[in-house]
Write an enzyme that holds these catalytic residues in place. Structure first.
Site, PDB file in Angstrom:
ATOM      1  N   ARG A   1     -24.571   6.185 -15.553  1.00 35.79           N
ATOM      2  CA  ARG A   1     -25.210   5.570 -16.719  1.00 35.79           C
ATOM      3  C   ARG A   1     -26.335   4.617 -16.327  1.00 35.79           C
ATOM      4  NH1 ARG A   1     -20.263   3.341 -19.996  1.00 35.79           N
ATOM      5  NH2 ARG A   1     -19.797   2.749 -17.863  1.00 35.79           N
TER       6      ARG A   1
ATOM      7  N   LYS B   1      -8.202  11.449  -6.390  1.00 32.63           N
ATOM      8  CA  LYS B   1      -6.909  10.970  -6.827  1.00 32.63           C
ATOM      9  C   LYS B   1      -7.075   9.688  -7.652  1.00 32.63           C
ATOM     10  CE  LYS B   1      -5.232   7.799  -3.922  1.00 32.63           C
ATOM     11  NZ  LYS B   1      -6.231   6.757  -3.770  1.00 32.63           N
TER      12      LYS B   1
ATOM     13  N   HIS C   1      -7.905  12.249   1.002  1.00 33.32           N
ATOM     14  CA  HIS C   1      -8.704  12.119   2.224  1.00 33.32           C
ATOM     15  C   HIS C   1      -7.852  12.015   3.479  1.00 33.32           C
ATOM     16  CE1 HIS C   1      -8.029   7.762   1.907  1.00 33.32           C
ATOM     17  NE2 HIS C   1      -8.389   7.686   3.159  1.00 33.32           N
TER      18      HIS C   1
ATOM     19  N   LYS D   1      -8.274  13.563   7.950  1.00 34.43           N
ATOM     20  CA  LYS D   1      -8.235  12.803   9.199  1.00 34.43           C
ATOM     21  C   LYS D   1      -7.829  13.741  10.336  1.00 34.43           C
ATOM     22  CE  LYS D   1      -6.794   8.507   6.923  1.00 34.43           C
ATOM     23  NZ  LYS D   1      -7.789   7.485   7.159  1.00 34.43           N
TER      24      LYS D   1
ATOM     25  N   GLU E   1      -1.903  -2.043   5.320  1.00 34.29           N
ATOM     26  CA  GLU E   1      -3.285  -2.521   5.424  1.00 34.29           C
ATOM     27  C   GLU E   1      -3.300  -4.036   5.412  1.00 34.29           C
ATOM     28  OE1 GLU E   1      -6.161   0.007   2.965  1.00 34.29           O
ATOM     29  OE2 GLU E   1      -4.250   0.205   1.942  1.00 34.29           O
TER      30      GLU E   1
ATOM     31  N   ASP F   1      -1.289   4.916  -5.814  1.00 27.53           N
ATOM     32  CA  ASP F   1      -2.473   4.852  -4.956  1.00 27.53           C
ATOM     33  C   ASP F   1      -2.214   5.459  -3.577  1.00 27.53           C
ATOM     34  OD1 ASP F   1      -5.161   3.972  -4.459  1.00 27.53           O
ATOM     35  OD2 ASP F   1      -4.352   2.342  -3.236  1.00 27.53           O
TER      36      ASP F   1
ATOM     37  N   HIS G   1      -0.942  10.239  -0.351  1.00 27.60           N
ATOM     38  CA  HIS G   1      -1.133  10.172   1.105  1.00 27.60           C
ATOM     39  C   HIS G   1       0.192  10.201   1.877  1.00 27.60           C
ATOM     40  CE1 HIS G   1      -5.140   9.266  -0.050  1.00 27.60           C
ATOM     41  NE2 HIS G   1      -5.046   7.955  -0.117  1.00 27.60           N
TER      42      HIS G   1
ATOM     43  N   LYS H   1      -0.390  -3.643   0.802  1.00 25.68           N
ATOM     44  CA  LYS H   1      -1.664  -4.349   0.984  1.00 25.68           C
ATOM     45  C   LYS H   1      -1.334  -5.745   1.504  1.00 25.68           C
ATOM     46  CE  LYS H   1      -4.562  -1.484  -1.308  1.00 25.68           C
ATOM     47  NZ  LYS H   1      -5.520  -0.678  -0.560  1.00 25.68           N
TER      48      LYS H   1
HETATM   49  C1  BG6 Z   1      -7.257   5.122  -0.632  1.00 26.47           C
HETATM   50  C2  BG6 Z   1      -6.600   4.051  -1.464  1.00 26.47           C
HETATM   51  O1  BG6 Z   1      -6.962   6.388  -1.120  1.00 26.47           O
HETATM   52  O2  BG6 Z   1      -6.772   5.008   0.699  1.00 26.47           O
HETATM   53  C3  BG6 Z   1      -6.905   2.684  -0.910  1.00 26.47           C
HETATM   54  O3  BG6 Z   1      -7.084   4.160  -2.789  1.00 26.47           O
HETATM   55  C4  BG6 Z   1      -6.518   2.616   0.543  1.00 26.47           C
HETATM   56  O4  BG6 Z   1      -6.235   1.685  -1.647  1.00 26.47           O
HETATM   57  C5  BG6 Z   1      -7.104   3.777   1.311  1.00 26.47           C
HETATM   58  O5  BG6 Z   1      -7.012   1.400   1.051  1.00 26.47           O
HETATM   59  C6  BG6 Z   1      -6.576   3.815   2.728  1.00 26.47           C
HETATM   60  O6  BG6 Z   1      -7.252   4.811   3.423  1.00 26.47           O
HETATM   61  P1  BG6 Z   1      -7.635   4.647   4.936  1.00 26.47           P
HETATM   62  O7  BG6 Z   1      -8.288   5.930   5.289  1.00 26.47           O
HETATM   63  O8  BG6 Z   1      -8.540   3.450   5.028  1.00 26.47           O
HETATM   64  O9  BG6 Z   1      -6.347   4.416   5.626  1.00 26.47           O
END
Ligand code: BG6
Length: 494
Positions: free
Chosen positions: A44, A152, A182, A186, A220, A239, A244, A344
């Site tokens: 937008r 996602k 994603h 990896k 993380e 998330d 994942h 987190k």
């Molecule tokens: C994402 C999440 O899919 O993956 C994030 O939305 C997360 O919250 C991230 O931080 C972690 O991915 P990576 O590749 O940094 O471990």
């Protein structure tokens, strides 16, 4: 690689800046894109081609690997970028989008191959495919390719995932749909497959007879950064866990596929999800621990608690930590607990899988000095990517003192061709029509089916606990309880 136009919905968003543009730049720089590719950003914000290029030029140095950046490549890459300002939620705007794409086709001699990337808020995931369909932008004529990548979370629960699948499958064929996770891009995650299925020595041990329990940790040391609005509606389970972490479980637990192709691989992944042993409400209470980080004061600084983060409800009950125990009810894994956790604002950023093997049936060296030699294999997904095998050996000396030693392998010793980040791998795969590393509709639903009752209980039962943990710690102490007295979490080194 065919020529194609990559149409990014959500072109000024966080994902585009942080991941998509750096990955596309990487592919471009390493000559992995067709010379006549174009990138059409949609959003937008009223950019022109020029001002959008300027925006990307400013963002790239912030997120691309510094070693990859050079002025000539960046400037040439920018020439492939275009922008079209429209509201993706406006049905009427799509006819003009189609006209813009046609013009761009002529400009770069593209035969109408489009790859749509939905980097938008999830509320638009169901809308965009329908509007593309309204103007025929989903239809492939002759050799054309029309593909769609969707981020996602794919759905917020089982029913919304089913609704989305229904929409996607009525607009595109399954092989045109790429549900991205994603983690599967990896290198080290793909290497779990190589470790298990390119070697004969592990397979005889890879089952309930020799494996005692498995830990999957993805923690993380950052908070939610600028993503409060998104995160507060999602939480750690949606998330990280439903996608994942459960993918990591699937790769660790799946049966060997007969062939290395998309269907064989994805069939085996789905079977793992279907075998997850459903939890009763009582088990959810005791086996699924959720936490939320709270303010932490140290001498040096203060780390904000989750409820003080920008765009987060000050009374939020969204979890930033989940630890749980699950079982895979099948012949290979019956009775083996899988402990998984994510959080987190933990002490460090590490993703790893630990396979703990059963102890020897008889302790020959019991009572002698030294520790018992428990065997384990650590599959380090990130950082310090590698594999560590732990076993006991005799310490030199007159006693039989057994000490646990490590055999380490690090991936950087493997060499090979340069690899981009996970998004680069997955974008390239999608452009090549390779869907092995993307999630199939049945897998998404099977995974939601397992996690749905947990979310329902959390949402509907106000008495379900949400434990606080100070930012920078390993999560609520209650997470230790799900381990029982026999096990303990292995906290990775900082
Ligand atoms: C994402 C999440 O899919 O993956 C994030 O939305 C997360 O919250 C991230 O931080 C972690 O991915 P990576 O590749 O940094 O471990």
């Amino acid at each position: 690689m065919n020529s194609q136009i990559i149409v990014i919905f959500g072109a000024s968003g966080d994902l585009t800046k942080r991941k998509l543009m750096p990955s596309l730049y990487w592919l471009y720089k390493h000559n992995r894109l067709n010379a006549s590719f174009a990138l059409l950003g949609i959003g937008r914000t009223p950019y022109t081609d020029e001002t959008y290029r300027e925006f990307i030029e400013k963002q790239l140095p912030l997120f691309a690997a510094p070693t990859e950046l050079d002025a000539i490549s960046v400037s040439n890459f920018l020439q492939h970028i275009f922008y079209y300002s429209m509201d993706p939620a406006d049905k009427e705007a799509y006819a003009e989008l189609k006209a813009r794409l046609k013009m761009l086709d002529q400009q770069i001699s593209n035969p109408g191959n489009y790859l749509y990337y939905l980097a938008t808020p999830p509320s638009l995931y169901g809308v965009i495919p329908k509007y593309l369909q309204n103007v025929g932008l989903n239809i492939e004529i002759g050799e054309q390719t029309r593909r769609i990548i969707v981020e996602k979370p794919f759905g917020y629960h089982l029913s919304s995932a089913q609704e989305l699948n229904y929409i996607y499958n009525s607009v595109f064929r399954e092989d045109q749909i790429y549900r991205i996770d994603h983690f599967l891009g990896k290198e080290t995650v793909q290497n779990i497959l190589a470790l298990r299925f390119a070697n004969g020595i592990f397979e005889p041990l890879w089952n309930r007879n020799y494996i005692d329990h498995v830990e999957v940790t993805a923690v993380e040391n950052l908070g939610i950064e600028e993503r409060g609005g998104f995160y507060d509606k999602s939480g750690a389970l949606r998330d990280m866990v439903q996608n994942h972490l459960i993918q990591l479980v699937a790769l660790t637990a799946m049966e060997p596929p007969a062939l290395f192709n998309a269907d064989s691989f994805r069939n085996e992944v789905v079977k793992v999800y279907q075998a997850l042993k459903p939890l009763t409400n009582e088990q959810i209470k005791s086996q699924v621990i959720r936490g939320q980080y709270t303010t932490a004061h140290s001498e040096a600084h203060i780390i904000k608690g989750y409820r003080e983060e920008k765009n987060v409800d000050p009374l939020s009950r969204t979890e930033t930590f989940v630890a749980t125990k699950l079982y895979i009810d099948n012949w290979r894994w019956g009775g083996v607990p899988f402990f998984i956790r994510t959080g987190k604002q933990m002490p460090t950023k590490v993703t790893e899988i630990i396979i703990h093997f059963k102890p020897t049936p008889h302790s020959l060296f019991k009572g002698m000095a030294g520790n018992s030699s428990l065997n384990s294999m650590i599959i380090r997904i990130q950082p310090n990517e590698g594999i560590v095998l732990k076993f006991g050996l005799k310490v030199p000396g007159s006693n039989f003192e057994i000490k646990q030693v490590s055999m380490d392998f690090t991936y950087d010793r493997l060499g090979g061709s340069p690899v981009g980040d996970a998004y680069a791998k997955l974008l390239e795969d999608c452009m090549l029509g390779e869907s092995t590393l993307f999630t199939r509709s049945d897998a998404v639903e099977a995974s939601w089916k397992y996690f749905d009752p947990i979310l329902a209980l959390w949402e509907n039962d106000p008495c379900m606990p949400l434990y606080g943990y100070p930012a920078g710690t390993w999560g609520p102490l209650e997470a230790d309880n799900i381990m029982g007295t026999d096990y303990a979490w292995t906290n990775p080194c900082k």
